[in-house]
Design a protein around this motif. Structure first.
Motif, PDB file in Angstrom:
ATOM      1  N   ASP A 153       1.082   4.059  -2.931  1.00  0.00           N
ATOM      2  CA  ASP A 153       0.757   5.460  -2.639  1.00  0.00           C
ATOM      3  C   ASP A 153       1.916   6.387  -2.984  1.00  0.00           C
ATOM      4  O   ASP A 153       1.713   7.492  -3.512  1.00  0.00           O
ATOM      5  CB  ASP A 153       0.376   5.620  -1.163  1.00  0.00           C
ATOM      6  N   ASN A 158      -7.448  -1.436  -0.977  1.00  0.00           N
ATOM      7  CA  ASN A 158      -8.319  -0.842   0.047  1.00  0.00           C
ATOM      8  C   ASN A 158      -9.766  -1.306  -0.136  1.00  0.00           C
ATOM      9  O   ASN A 158     -10.705  -0.544   0.099  1.00  0.00           O
ATOM     10  CB  ASN A 158      -8.237   0.689  -0.025  1.00  0.00           C
ATOM     11  N   ASP A 159      -9.919  -2.569  -0.543  1.00  0.00           N
ATOM     12  CA  ASP A 159     -11.249  -3.106  -0.829  1.00  0.00           C
ATOM     13  C   ASP A 159     -12.140  -3.156   0.412  1.00  0.00           C
ATOM     14  O   ASP A 159     -13.365  -3.068   0.313  1.00  0.00           O
ATOM     15  CB  ASP A 159     -11.137  -4.499  -1.458  1.00  0.00           C
ATOM     16  N   LYS A 160     -11.553  -3.283   1.594  1.00  0.00           N
ATOM     17  CA  LYS A 160     -12.350  -3.323   2.819  1.00  0.00           C
ATOM     18  C   LYS A 160     -13.085  -2.001   3.036  1.00  0.00           C
ATOM     19  O   LYS A 160     -14.235  -1.980   3.480  1.00  0.00           O
ATOM     20  CB  LYS A 160     -11.458  -3.635   4.023  1.00  0.00           C
ATOM     21  N   TRP A 161     -12.408  -0.897   2.717  1.00  0.00           N
ATOM     22  CA  TRP A 161     -13.047   0.418   2.864  1.00  0.00           C
ATOM     23  C   TRP A 161     -14.252   0.509   1.937  1.00  0.00           C
ATOM     24  O   TRP A 161     -15.323   0.970   2.336  1.00  0.00           O
ATOM     25  CB  TRP A 161     -12.038   1.522   2.532  1.00  0.00           C
ATOM     26  N   HIS A 177      -4.547   0.670  -5.952  1.00  0.00           N
ATOM     27  CA  HIS A 177      -4.863   1.345  -4.687  1.00  0.00           C
ATOM     28  C   HIS A 177      -6.249   0.946  -4.195  1.00  0.00           C
ATOM     29  O   HIS A 177      -6.448   0.655  -3.008  1.00  0.00           O
ATOM     30  CB  HIS A 177      -4.779   2.858  -4.881  1.00  0.00           C
ATOM     31  N   HIS A 178      -7.219   0.901  -5.110  1.00  0.00           N
ATOM     32  CA  HIS A 178      -8.587   0.556  -4.711  1.00  0.00           C
ATOM     33  C   HIS A 178      -8.731  -0.928  -4.401  1.00  0.00           C
ATOM     34  O   HIS A 178      -9.514  -1.297  -3.515  1.00  0.00           O
ATOM     35  CB  HIS A 178      -9.571   0.990  -5.805  1.00  0.00           C
ATOM     36  N   HIS A 182      -4.594  11.359   5.522  1.00  0.00           N
ATOM     37  CA  HIS A 182      -3.813  10.244   6.073  1.00  0.00           C
ATOM     38  C   HIS A 182      -2.479  10.698   6.660  1.00  0.00           C
ATOM     39  O   HIS A 182      -1.629   9.861   6.956  1.00  0.00           O
ATOM     40  CB  HIS A 182      -3.568   9.208   4.975  1.00  0.00           C
ATOM     41  N   LYS A 225       0.829  -1.206   0.000  1.00  0.00           N
ATOM     42  CA  LYS A 225       0.000   0.000   0.000  1.00  0.00           C
ATOM     43  C   LYS A 225       0.863   1.256   0.000  1.00  0.00           C
ATOM     44  O   LYS A 225       0.615   2.201  -0.764  1.00  0.00           O
ATOM     45  CB  LYS A 225      -0.916   0.016   1.229  1.00  0.00           C
TER      46      LYS A 225
END
Length: 227
Positions: A12, A51-54, A47-48, A130, A8
């Motif tokens: 980023d 961050n699939d949990k979000w 990135h998405h 962040h 991650k």
């Protein structure tokens, strides 16, 4: 550090560097700009996925002021990315030149510029959300706290933000965002490093705005839960 978290962070960082380099456009050449755009798209998708949990929890839980702002920023970044990619495909003369697209270049050029500059702002604000997490990770590296170091970093951040405001005006970024100027001016006699430093400072300005605005929204959320 877990492998997923490390990935991650790398993604980023890659997106941040790509974002800065994409703003140089003519200074690095059209072909390089297009390849960077393709790389940015791949990193954006990665990135998405990471961050699939979000995304999966998007319709769950209570929406605090901070969460509303965070979600709004994600939507704005997504819309800008879609606009950038669609217009980029139409304008491509190198990477996707084989596609039989010959119309809509004038509109695509305006859309690409608006999405590029607004996207730069939205992504910088999103990065500011962040910043606290990044500072927490830095504290783990420097296990001992130092008030002097804290104030030095705050002063440095203030200086970068101040110069970023100056660079924002000097580079006339607001005019590009609102299409008061239809073509971006590049000084080809200027060193690329000075251009990048100015845009890095502008990014720092919006990161600071995003960070402190998020802190204000956190406090608002706490007051609501207490009342």
């Amino acid at each position: 550090m877990k492998p997923k978290m490390f990935t991650k962070i790398c993604v980023d960082i890659g997106m941040t560097l790509a974002l800065l380099l994409l703003m140089t456009y003519e200074l690095i050449g059209q072909a390089a700009h297009e390849w960077l755009g393709m790389g940015m798209f791949v990193l954006f998708v990665a990135h998405h996925i990471l961050n699939d949990k979000w995304t999966a929890n998007l319709l769950k839980g209570r929406y605090t002021p901070l969460r509303i702002w965070q979600t709004l920023l994600v939507v704005l970044v997504l819309l800008n990315m879609i606009g950038s990619m669609v217009s980029g495909v139409i304008l491509s003369r190198h990477v996707l030149a084989f596609l039989p697209i010959s119309k809509g270049r004038s509109f695509a050029r305006s859309l690409h510029m608006v999405c590029a500059y607004w996207g730069f702002v939205w992504m910088s604000l999103h990065l500011g959300l962040h910043w606290s997490m990044m500072m927490a990770m830095a504290r783990k590296v420097f296990s001992t706290s130092s008030p002097a170091r804290t104030w030095i970093l705050r002063t440095l951040a203030l200086a970068i933000a101040g110069y970023g405001a100056y660079a924002f005006l000097k580079r006339d970024i607001g005019s590009y965002m609102f299409l008061r100027i239809e073509f971006v001016f590049f000084d080809f006699e200027e060193g690329l490093i000075f251009f990048l430093l100015d845009y890095l400072a502008v990014m720092g300005l919006f990161v600071c705005i995003g960070h402190y605005f998020a802190e204000i929204l956190k406090r608002c959320g706490r007051k609501r839960t207490q009342t």
